[in-house]
Enzyme design. Structure first.
Site, PDB file in Angstrom:
ATOM      1  N   ASP A 160       0.814  -1.214   0.000  1.00 28.18           N
ATOM      2  CA  ASP A 160       0.000   0.000   0.000  1.00 28.18           C
ATOM      3  C   ASP A 160       0.847   1.263   0.000  1.00 28.18           C
ATOM      4  O   ASP A 160       0.384   2.330  -0.403  1.00 28.18           O
ATOM      5  CB  ASP A 160      -0.930   0.000   1.224  1.00 28.18           C
ATOM      6  CG  ASP A 160      -1.912   1.168   1.182  1.00 28.18           C
ATOM      7  OD1 ASP A 160      -2.635   1.272   0.170  1.00 28.18           O
ATOM      8  OD2 ASP A 160      -1.923   1.989   2.122  1.00 28.18           O
ATOM      9  N   LEU A 213      -6.434   6.019   2.077  1.00 27.49           N
ATOM     10  CA  LEU A 213      -6.487   7.366   1.518  1.00 27.49           C
ATOM     11  C   LEU A 213      -5.388   7.565   0.474  1.00 27.49           C
ATOM     12  O   LEU A 213      -5.421   8.477  -0.334  1.00 27.49           O
ATOM     13  CB  LEU A 213      -6.324   8.377   2.658  1.00 27.49           C
ATOM     14  CG  LEU A 213      -6.704   9.819   2.371  1.00 27.49           C
ATOM     15  CD1 LEU A 213      -8.165   9.932   1.995  1.00 27.49           C
ATOM     16  CD2 LEU A 213      -6.403  10.700   3.577  1.00 27.49           C
ATOM     17  N   ARG A 214      -4.391   6.669   0.500  1.00 24.77           N
ATOM     18  CA  ARG A 214      -3.319   6.780  -0.494  1.00 24.77           C
ATOM     19  C   ARG A 214      -3.856   6.568  -1.898  1.00 24.77           C
ATOM     20  O   ARG A 214      -3.247   6.996  -2.856  1.00 24.77           O
ATOM     21  CB  ARG A 214      -2.232   5.749  -0.218  1.00 24.77           C
ATOM     22  CG  ARG A 214      -1.426   6.113   0.989  1.00 24.77           C
ATOM     23  CD  ARG A 214      -0.074   5.456   0.974  1.00 24.77           C
ATOM     24  NE  ARG A 214       0.565   5.720   2.248  1.00 24.77           N
ATOM     25  CZ  ARG A 214       0.417   4.960   3.316  1.00 24.77           C
ATOM     26  NH1 ARG A 214      -0.294   3.859   3.253  1.00 24.77           N
ATOM     27  NH2 ARG A 214       0.995   5.286   4.445  1.00 24.77           N
ATOM     28  N   ALA A 215      -4.978   5.881  -1.986  1.00 23.76           N
ATOM     29  CA  ALA A 215      -5.543   5.628  -3.310  1.00 23.76           C
ATOM     30  C   ALA A 215      -5.820   6.940  -4.033  1.00 23.76           C
ATOM     31  O   ALA A 215      -5.350   7.156  -5.152  1.00 23.76           O
ATOM     32  CB  ALA A 215      -6.811   4.792  -3.192  1.00 23.76           C
TER      33      ALA A 215
END
Ligand SMILES: [Zn+2]
Length: 402
Positions: A254, A335-337
């Site tokens: 991730d 939230l990295r998406a």
């Protein structure tokens, strides 16, 4: 346009084989790569000036056949460091390592601190004169520049590196002379550069953790005995892995911005062309690289220019909202998406010479930003947790109601 070039100093002469078998797309610049991804034809206005190449360099980035998504992702990661790096996943022999090493061709100029601690003038602007080391404070007061423009570097982290080599440790040479001093590690040396970890899934956990923390924070502190030092570590992390040789922990997966599944070339024509180019390169590296110098120089300039106008690219609310709806539809928690996805789309838009991200831009870069984001484990864990929470709340109510 005729790309035939002859190097007078070379024993061999080459004819560009781009026009060779069939209708393979011609990728001679970043703009061509963008045009290809968007579904447009190649750009015929290739502008570049002739420049000399003095050193033998890796296989030219622009000579890599096919692998459009990988090339696009790698280029965009150089344009916008906020993308958060790239993980290349695939079997051996698919050109992952070659592609990363050939990024050397495209590396931009960056403003680098002249100091071992990475002191920057903005540190003083933000935190006062004590925010930099005494040497730099003195230089700043005397009006001397703390930084210099330099070409960004490509640094490889070897699999057998020790933790001290990676983060830094006592400077053994200084210790011989009874002086206690810390030595910069690989992570600090990679500040503002590309840090490549081939086969990252084989790296020991303690090194992976140090690496990812340094990448996420942009700086890290080393403590050894009475000494401590904080170094900047704003590098672009590129990792490669072969899933046949072991998996990467999901939480590590991730941390990478983009994820590319790299497979071997599927078209016989592409394979033949790739073979021809590799053969030519091995026969005469200088000549081969020379043949690509126009593309190389113009692509490097494009990367530099795109970086410089990146901050003018805006992401309108309605486009962002549509993107977030899609992420929720996919049930992605991290939230990295969206950070990665939106920043990639901004880089893509900038590379295409526009100033506003459209839904189409989001669409084109979506797979590389969103694949392998969903964690089945977390979903089951959170569902179980929700049930437990309800049970707990019911029991509390039952026993403690008046
Ligand atoms: Zn300093």
């Amino acid at each position: 346009m005729d790309f035939q070039q002859v190097d007078p100093d070379s024993e061999h002469t080459f004819t560009k084989d781009d026009a060779a078998p069939g209708d393979l797309p011609q990728i001679r610049s970043l703009k061509d790569l963008i045009n290809h991804a968007t579904g447009r034809g190649p750009d015929e206005n290739l502008a570049a000036e002739d420049g000399g190449i003095s050193e033998p360099l890796p296989f030219p980035f622009m000579a890599i056949v096919g692998q459009m998504e990988m090339k696009l992702a790698l280029t965009l990661s150089l344009i916008n460091p906020h993308i958060g790096g790239v993980l290349l996943i695939g079997p051996r022999g698919t050109g992952k390592t070659t592609a990363v090493r050939s990024l050397l061709d495209l590396l931009p100029q960056v403003r680098r601190s002249k100091c071992v601690y990475g002191c920057m003038p903005e540190d003083i602007e933000n935190g006062g004169i004590d925010a930099v080391c005494p040497d730099c404070a003195k230089k700043y007061a005397e009006g001397e520049s703390l930084t210099v423009m330099e070409q960004s570097r490509l640094i490889e982290l070897p699999l057998n590196a020790t933790l001290d080599e990676v983060v830094g440790g006592f400077d053994e040479r200084a210790r011989v002379h009874d002086r206690l001093r810390l030595k910069k590690g690989i992570l600090a040396q990679a500040d503002q550069s590309v840090l490549f970890v081939d086969e990252i899934n084989l790296l020991p956990d303690e090194i992976v953790n140090a690496l990812l923390d340094a990448a996420a924070m942009g700086s890290y502190t080393v403590r050894r005995g009475p000494l401590s030092a904080t170094y900047r570590s704003r590098f672009i992390l590129i990792g490669s892995m072969n899933p046949e040789e072991g998996n990467l922990r999901p939480q590590i997966m991730d941390r990478f911005g983009l994820r590319l599944i790299v497979q071997g070339l599927s078209e016989p024509q592409e394979r033949l062309l790739a073979y021809r180019r590799v053969h030519q390169y091995l026969e005469n590296r200088h000549g081969f690289i020379h043949n690509y110098q126009l593309e190389t120089l113009s692509s490097r300039e494009e990367v530099q220019a795109t970086r410089e106008r990146l901050n003018q690219v805006i992401l309108p609310d309605h486009v962002a909202q549509q993107g977030i709806r899609l992420i929720q539809q996919l049930e992605i928690d991290s939230l990295r998406a969206e950070i990665t996805w939106f920043e990639t789309a901004r880089a893509y838009t900038a590379a295409d010479g526009r100033a506003e991200v459209t839904l189409n831009d989001l669409r084109i870069v979506a797979p590389m930003a969103l694949r392998l984001r969903k964690s089945e484990f977390m979903r089951e864990y959170l569902n179980k947790q929700k049930q437990d929470e309800e049970l707990l709340s019911n029991i509390i109510k039952e026993f403690l109601s008046e």
